[in-house]
Design an enzyme around this catalytic site. Structure first.
Site, mmCIF file in Angstrom:
data_model
loop_
_atom_site.group_PDB
_atom_site.id
_atom_site.type_symbol
_atom_site.label_atom_id
_atom_site.label_comp_id
_atom_site.label_asym_id
_atom_site.label_seq_id
_atom_site.Cartn_x
_atom_site.Cartn_y
_atom_site.Cartn_z
ATOM 1 N N ASP A 1 18.516 -16.802 1.118
ATOM 2 C CA ASP A 1 18.852 -16.656 -0.299
ATOM 3 C C ASP A 1 17.956 -17.528 -1.169
ATOM 4 O O ASP A 1 17.602 -17.130 -2.281
ATOM 5 C CB ASP A 1 20.327 -16.994 -0.542
ATOM 6 C CG ASP A 1 21.205 -15.788 -0.222
ATOM 7 O OD1 ASP A 1 20.867 -14.682 -0.681
ATOM 8 O OD2 ASP A 1 22.202 -15.958 0.497
ATOM 9 N N CYS B 1 19.406 -23.339 8.054
ATOM 10 C CA CYS B 1 20.163 -22.283 8.743
ATOM 11 C C CYS B 1 19.721 -20.901 8.316
ATOM 12 O O CYS B 1 20.332 -19.909 8.703
ATOM 13 C CB CYS B 1 21.656 -22.462 8.569
ATOM 14 S SG CYS B 1 22.196 -22.262 6.875
ATOM 15 N N HIS C 1 20.748 -8.057 6.334
ATOM 16 C CA HIS C 1 21.701 -8.251 7.426
ATOM 17 C C HIS C 1 21.348 -7.404 8.640
ATOM 18 O O HIS C 1 21.673 -7.762 9.763
ATOM 19 C CB HIS C 1 23.134 -8.130 6.916
ATOM 20 C CG HIS C 1 23.452 -9.327 6.094
ATOM 21 N ND1 HIS C 1 23.883 -10.499 6.658
ATOM 22 C CD2 HIS C 1 23.249 -9.594 4.794
ATOM 23 C CE1 HIS C 1 23.967 -11.431 5.723
ATOM 24 N NE2 HIS C 1 23.598 -10.900 4.564
ATOM 25 N N GLU D 1 20.952 -22.980 -1.210
ATOM 26 C CA GLU D 1 20.323 -21.645 -1.216
ATOM 27 C C GLU D 1 20.158 -21.103 -2.625
ATOM 28 O O GLU D 1 19.621 -20.013 -2.817
ATOM 29 C CB GLU D 1 21.108 -20.672 -0.331
ATOM 30 C CG GLU D 1 22.594 -20.639 -0.597
ATOM 31 C CD GLU D 1 23.369 -19.745 0.377
ATOM 32 O OE1 GLU D 1 22.764 -18.993 1.144
ATOM 33 O OE2 GLU D 1 24.612 -19.817 0.346
HETATM 34 C C1 PEP Z 1 20.778 -17.935 3.823
HETATM 35 O O1 PEP Z 1 20.961 -17.435 2.722
HETATM 36 O O2 PEP Z 1 19.692 -18.421 4.183
HETATM 37 C C2 PEP Z 1 21.856 -17.949 4.825
HETATM 38 C C3 PEP Z 1 21.720 -18.599 5.952
HETATM 39 O O3 PEP Z 1 22.985 -17.255 4.558
HETATM 40 P P1 PEP Z 1 23.107 -15.645 4.626
HETATM 41 O O4 PEP Z 1 21.870 -15.127 5.280
HETATM 42 O O5 PEP Z 1 24.334 -15.337 5.412
HETATM 43 O O6 PEP Z 1 23.218 -15.274 3.199
HETATM 44 MG MG MG Z 2 22.963 -17.052 2.011
#
Ligand code: PEP
Ligand code: MG
Length: 564
Positions: free
Chosen positions: A442, A489, A191, A418
């Site tokens: 993920d 995404c 993050h 994911e």
């Molecule tokens: C992912 O896992 O690719 C995703 C877009 O969600 P996050 O990064 O918020 O887990």
């Molecule tokens: Mg994710």
């Protein structure tokens, strides 16, 4: 991949963005450990005096920082100072030192009690409960002669080196002072990396060798190549600056909606986490939102937010995108984003635990409230609101979510792909979802069984690997067969060349941090769909991430260069 390269003083990590920066290092202190409850060797009055001094000095320091920063920061830090000066807290600390506790433990224990009390009150006070931990850690650091936790202060710009940053630290980085960010832990999808990308901070993550950098070392940070160079020669600095300038020129020349050279549209959407990032995304030309991470709004909340409270925030976001698509992900709680009202305590492997849709299904009232708030906000907005569920692992979960969303008034409900099982069963999932959106962050973590937050395994966290690309291709094919759109995404969509490959694998939209949109738009505009398909086939046929990257780079190099 992290590790030391052959050039002396050169360290490698994973670059975020394409920028370069030069400046002196300032290290972020490691977190202060919680004190243990061992009996004090000092007299209670001495411990009491130590505690009083530490709390008073912490309050003074916080006020001083607030006054230097001004504005809202001054108010926030003044409120923290008042917590340190609270008479009820002082009385509690005194009782504990009289009972033989050290000043450190008395402050820690008293703050914990107050924290729980505040949390129980809910609302604004409840949300401030976590601030008490910050005050306690500062006072304890002072008692132990350690540097205050958090981002170090400096009157002059610096390159911040940290093990990793808490989301709150990244979110409050002063961009006038922090030239670049280097973390020794964390992968490209931690993050910290996501927030760095969102804020346009030049960053290198997972650079384990950077642990050896000292305050004052001069470094050249090159995000495009994922390198940190200690004591760089002037010509290396000049070269890096020149390259950044060329990239900026290409970026500035690209505007309008995302499309390939043959005119095929590939909408470029934004990943956002707040109304502020929604505004930034709209300003940067995002064609809508492909991932609204709603859990980010409630990270500090002890109680589930009310329907009205949520609806107001969602309305604010939707207002930025009239006539455009906004895909809202329902709360993705768990692992590194625990929510007190959704996440089970004490799971040994929270990344494999009851997270995402699993947690929501176990607390269906929270999911119902969120969908109701979204439907209410959507009804009074001109945005085309869609919802999607995180961490879906079966077709049955996809159906459960779609049925519930439709029942509560949201006509378009999809799933994030994911979890590998979801990709493997994509044909059945597609039959139970209005769209699919691949979360490559993920998906990569679970395909390689490598924690996306852990620097020591960050070399596995590479979405260029054909093991990941093969699953994406499978999802793309299932989407085409069922006439179900397939978006991306995860952060993979923010890598311009990989974005081309993803389109070739069947992605119909790409969603990314809005700071990356211009680079991706520029790259897509250079190539046709046939070329993207050819690149995808080359990457799919490779035996490693490195050879997939190299095969694509070689093919692109064999085509005529772009005309600026
Ligand atoms: C992912 O896992 O690719 C995703 C877009 O969600 P996050 O990064 O918020 O887990
Ligand atoms: Mg994710």
């Amino acid at each position: 991949m992290s590790g030391t390269s052959t050039r002396p003083g050169l360290m490698r990590g994973i670059g975020i963005g394409r920028g370069t920066a030069v400046g002196p290092v300032l290290r972020m202190p490691d977190p202060v450990p919680d004190p243990s409850d061992h009996p004090s060797a000092l007299a209670p009055a001495e411990e009491q005096a130590r505690a009083t001094e530490a709390l008073a000095a912490t309050a003074a320091q916080l006020r001083e920082r607030g006054q230097a920063a001004g504005g809202t920061a001054a108010e926030v830090l003044d409120a923290l100072a008042m917590m340190a000066e609270d008479p009820a807290l002082a009385a509690d600390v005194q009782h504990r030192t009289e009972d033989g506790a050290t000043a450190e433990f008395a402050i820690h224990a008293a703050m914990t009690t107050f924290r729980e009390l505040l949390a129980g009150m809910g609302g604004y006070l409840g949300e401030r409960a976590g601030d008490l931990d910050d005050v306690a850690r500062r006072a304890i650091a002072r008692l132990q002669g350690l540097p205050a936790p958090g981002i170090p202060e400096s009157a002059t710009p610096f390159v911040l080196v940290a093990r990793d940053l808490a989301p709150a630290d990244t979110a409050t980085l002063d961009l006038d002072r922090v030239l670049a960010l280097i973390t020794t832990d964390g992968g490209p999808t931690s993050h910290t990396a996501i927030l760095a990308r969102e804020k346009g901070i030049t960053a290198i993550v997972g650079a384990s060798d950077a642990a050896g950098l000292m305050d004052g070392d001069l470094v050249l940070v090159d995000a495009e190549n994922g390198t940190v160079e200690r004591d760089p020669a002037q010509e290396r600095i000049d070269l890096a600056r020149q390259r950044t300038a060329t990239l900026q020129a290409i970026r500035a020349a690209s505007t309008g909606p995302g499309r390939l050279a043959d005119g095929r549209a590939v909408p470029l959407l934004a990943n956002i986490g707040s109304p502020e990032s929604a505004r930034e995304a709209a300003a940067r030309g995002a064609e809508g939102v492909g991932l609204f991470r709603t859990e980010v709004l409630f990270l500090g909340a002890e109680k589930a937010p009310s329907v009205d409270e949520q609806a107001a925030t969602y309305r604010d976001v939707f207002a930025q995108f009239p006539g455009q698509k906004v895909v809202v992900r329902v709360l993705d709680a768990g692992a590194d984003k625990p929510l007190a009202f959704l996440t089970d305590q004490g799971e040994e492997n929270p990344a494999l635990g009851r997270r995402g849709l699993r947690a929501l299904a176990a607390h269906e009232e929270v999911l119902r409230d969120q969908l109701t708030a979204l439907a209410t906000a959507a009804a009074s907005s001109e945005a085309h609101v869609q919802v999607m569920a995180p961490m879906v692992s079966t077709a049955a979960e996809a159906k459960y979510f779609r049925d519930l969303a439709h029942e509560l008034g949201i006509p378009v409900a999809g799933v994030m792909v994911e979890v590998p099982s979801c990709a493997i069963m994509a044909d059945h999932v597609a039959a139970n979802a209005d769209f699919m959106s691949i979360g490559t962050n993920d998906l990569t973590q679970y395909v390689f069984a490598a924690d996306r937050l852990l620097g020591t395994v960050s070399s596995f966290q590479d979405p260029w690997h054909p093991a990941v690309l093969r699953l994406i291709e499978q999802v793309g094919r299932a989407g085409a067969e069922h006439d179900v759109p397939v978006g991306i995404c995860g952060e993979a969509a923010a890598d311009p060349r990989l974005a081309l490959v993803l389109v070739g694998l069947g992605a119909t939209t790409l969603s990314m941090s809005s700071t990356s949109i211009a680079d991706v738009r520029a790259e897509l505009a250079l190539r046709t769909f046939d070329e993207a398909t050819e690149l995808a086939a080359l990457a799919l046929g490779a035996d490693s991430a490195e050879s997939a990257r190299a095969a694509v780079a070689d093919r692109i190099a064999s085509w005529p260069p772009p005309v600026l």
